[in-house]
Scaffold this motif. Sequence first.
Motif, PDB file in Angstrom:
ATOM      1  N   LEU A  72       0.828  -1.199   0.000  1.00  0.00           N
ATOM      2  CA  LEU A  72       0.000   0.000   0.000  1.00  0.00           C
ATOM      3  C   LEU A  72       0.869   1.258   0.000  1.00  0.00           C
ATOM      4  CD1 LEU A  72      -2.836   1.399   0.411  1.00  0.00           C
ATOM      5  CD2 LEU A  72      -2.273   1.337   2.843  1.00  0.00           C
ATOM      6  N   LEU A  73       1.943   1.249   0.795  1.00  0.00           N
ATOM      7  CA  LEU A  73       2.817   2.407   0.913  1.00  0.00           C
ATOM      8  C   LEU A  73       3.813   2.515  -0.239  1.00  0.00           C
ATOM      9  CD1 LEU A  73       3.599   2.221   4.740  1.00  0.00           C
ATOM     10  CD2 LEU A  73       1.815   3.527   3.581  1.00  0.00           C
ATOM     11  N   ARG A  74       3.811   1.517  -1.120  1.00  0.00           N
ATOM     12  CA  ARG A  74       4.720   1.470  -2.268  1.00  0.00           C
ATOM     13  C   ARG A  74       6.186   1.560  -1.840  1.00  0.00           C
ATOM     14  NH1 ARG A  74       1.246   1.334  -6.287  1.00  0.00           N
ATOM     15  NH2 ARG A  74      -0.519   2.733  -6.458  1.00  0.00           N
ATOM     16  N   VAL A  75       6.530   0.732  -0.863  1.00  0.00           N
ATOM     17  CA  VAL A  75       7.894   0.663  -0.340  1.00  0.00           C
ATOM     18  C   VAL A  75       8.756  -0.103  -1.344  1.00  0.00           C
ATOM     19  CG1 VAL A  75       9.281  -0.266   1.568  1.00  0.00           C
ATOM     20  CG2 VAL A  75       7.066   0.765   2.026  1.00  0.00           C
ATOM     21  N   GLN A  76      10.001   0.328  -1.476  1.00  0.00           N
ATOM     22  CA  GLN A  76      10.925  -0.361  -2.372  1.00  0.00           C
ATOM     23  C   GLN A  76      11.102  -1.813  -1.928  1.00  0.00           C
ATOM     24  OE1 GLN A  76      14.453   1.948  -1.956  1.00  0.00           O
ATOM     25  NE2 GLN A  76      13.694   3.642  -3.199  1.00  0.00           N
ATOM     26  N   LEU A  77      11.412  -2.676  -2.893  1.00  0.00           N
ATOM     27  CA  LEU A  77      11.503  -4.112  -2.625  1.00  0.00           C
ATOM     28  C   LEU A  77      12.518  -4.447  -1.535  1.00  0.00           C
ATOM     29  CD1 LEU A  77      10.611  -6.972  -3.363  1.00  0.00           C
ATOM     30  CD2 LEU A  77      12.406  -6.982  -5.094  1.00  0.00           C
ATOM     31  N   GLY A  78      13.683  -3.842  -1.569  1.00  0.00           N
ATOM     32  CA  GLY A  78      14.705  -4.122  -0.554  1.00  0.00           C
ATOM     33  C   GLY A  78      14.244  -3.761   0.843  1.00  0.00           C
ATOM     34  N   ARG A  79      13.613  -2.601   0.969  1.00  0.00           N
ATOM     35  CA  ARG A  79      13.102  -2.187   2.276  1.00  0.00           C
ATOM     36  C   ARG A  79      11.954  -3.076   2.719  1.00  0.00           C
ATOM     37  NH1 ARG A  79      13.171   4.410   2.284  1.00  0.00           N
ATOM     38  NH2 ARG A  79      15.429   4.595   2.186  1.00  0.00           N
ATOM     39  N   MET A  80      11.129  -3.491   1.755  1.00  0.00           N
ATOM     40  CA  MET A  80      10.030  -4.393   2.081  1.00  0.00           C
ATOM     41  C   MET A  80      10.570  -5.706   2.649  1.00  0.00           C
ATOM     42  SD  MET A  80       7.210  -6.207  -0.410  1.00  0.00           S
ATOM     43  CE  MET A  80       6.622  -4.706  -1.125  1.00  0.00           C
ATOM     44  N   LEU A  81      11.585  -6.247   2.025  1.00  0.00           N
ATOM     45  CA  LEU A  81      12.172  -7.500   2.504  1.00  0.00           C
ATOM     46  C   LEU A  81      12.748  -7.337   3.903  1.00  0.00           C
ATOM     47  CD1 LEU A  81      13.868  -8.843  -0.741  1.00  0.00           C
ATOM     48  CD2 LEU A  81      11.773  -9.667   0.354  1.00  0.00           C
ATOM     49  N   GLY A 109       0.222  11.920   4.656  1.00  0.00           N
ATOM     50  CA  GLY A 109       0.326  13.351   4.410  1.00  0.00           C
ATOM     51  C   GLY A 109       0.260  13.683   2.931  1.00  0.00           C
ATOM     52  N   ARG A 110       0.922  12.887   2.106  1.00  0.00           N
ATOM     53  CA  ARG A 110       0.867  13.104   0.663  1.00  0.00           C
ATOM     54  C   ARG A 110      -0.541  12.903   0.133  1.00  0.00           C
ATOM     55  NH1 ARG A 110       5.441   9.898   0.777  1.00  0.00           N
ATOM     56  NH2 ARG A 110       4.305   8.169  -0.194  1.00  0.00           N
ATOM     57  N   HIS A 111      -1.227  11.869   0.624  1.00  0.00           N
ATOM     58  CA  HIS A 111      -2.574  11.581   0.125  1.00  0.00           C
ATOM     59  C   HIS A 111      -3.594  12.573   0.651  1.00  0.00           C
ATOM     60  CE1 HIS A 111      -0.701   7.986  -1.367  1.00  0.00           C
ATOM     61  NE2 HIS A 111      -1.777   7.797  -2.101  1.00  0.00           N
ATOM     62  N   GLN A 112      -3.403  13.081   1.838  1.00  0.00           N
ATOM     63  CA  GLN A 112      -4.322  14.091   2.370  1.00  0.00           C
ATOM     64  C   GLN A 112      -4.143  15.396   1.606  1.00  0.00           C
ATOM     65  OE1 GLN A 112      -4.952  13.992   6.371  1.00  0.00           O
ATOM     66  NE2 GLN A 112      -6.215  15.802   6.452  1.00  0.00           N
ATOM     67  N   ASP A 113      -2.895  15.772   1.301  1.00  0.00           N
ATOM     68  CA  ASP A 113      -2.648  16.990   0.530  1.00  0.00           C
ATOM     69  C   ASP A 113      -3.271  16.869  -0.854  1.00  0.00           C
ATOM     70  OD1 ASP A 113      -1.268  17.987   2.665  1.00  0.00           O
ATOM     71  OD2 ASP A 113       0.722  17.533   1.842  1.00  0.00           O
ATOM     72  N   GLY A 114      -3.143  15.699  -1.468  1.00  0.00           N
ATOM     73  CA  GLY A 114      -3.730  15.474  -2.790  1.00  0.00           C
ATOM     74  C   GLY A 114      -5.246  15.523  -2.751  1.00  0.00           C
ATOM     75  N   ALA A 115      -5.851  14.965  -1.700  1.00  0.00           N
ATOM     76  CA  ALA A 115      -7.311  14.976  -1.570  1.00  0.00           C
ATOM     77  C   ALA A 115      -7.813  16.400  -1.345  1.00  0.00           C
ATOM     78  CB  ALA A 115      -7.754  14.068  -0.430  1.00  0.00           C
ATOM     79  N   ALA A 116      -7.073  17.184  -0.568  1.00  0.00           N
ATOM     80  CA  ALA A 116      -7.469  18.568  -0.327  1.00  0.00           C
ATOM     81  C   ALA A 116      -7.364  19.383  -1.614  1.00  0.00           C
ATOM     82  CB  ALA A 116      -6.608  19.184   0.771  1.00  0.00           C
ATOM     83  N   ALA A 117      -6.331  19.123  -2.410  1.00  0.00           N
ATOM     84  CA  ALA A 117      -6.174  19.836  -3.681  1.00  0.00           C
ATOM     85  C   ALA A 117      -7.298  19.464  -4.644  1.00  0.00           C
ATOM     86  CB  ALA A 117      -4.814  19.524  -4.287  1.00  0.00           C
TER      87      ALA A 117
END
Length: 124
Positions: A72-81, A109-117
Motif C-alpha cells: 500500500l505504501l509502495r515501499v521499495q523491494l529491498g526495504r520491504m524484505l 500526508g501526501r494523500h491528504q494533501d492530494g485529496a485537499a487539492a
Amino acid sequence: MKPSVLLACYRVMAYVTAVLLIALCVAVVLKYGWPDGSGIQRFGETWTTTIGIAHGWLYMVYLLVALFLTRLLRVQLGRMLLVLLAGTVPFGAFFAERRVVRWYRDWAGRHQDGAAADTRSALS
C-alpha cells in the motif's frame, strides 16, 4: 480494509512478534544453558516448544499484514524484505515498526494533501 486499520494491525503484530521472539531466545538459553534434566532446563524445553509454535504462526500473520501495508505504501523491494525479515531478528520488529509508521505518516500526508487539492479544484 482502511489504511489506518491496516497500520494498527501491523503495529500489534510487530510488537507481538518481537516480544515472542525475545521470549523464545530466553527460553532457548534456559533450555541449553542448564544441565539436562534440571528443573530450569525442563522449563526452558517446554517453553521453547510452546513459544516457538506461537511465534511461527503469528509470524505468518505478521508477514501478511506487513506485505499488504508495504505494498500500500509502495515501499521499495529491498526495504520491504527488511521489514518482512524483521520478525526473525530479536528487537528487529521494534525498529521496523517505527520506520513503517514514519513511512505511513509520510504517505498519509501526501494523500491528504492530494485529496485537499482535488476538493479545492472541484469547488473552483
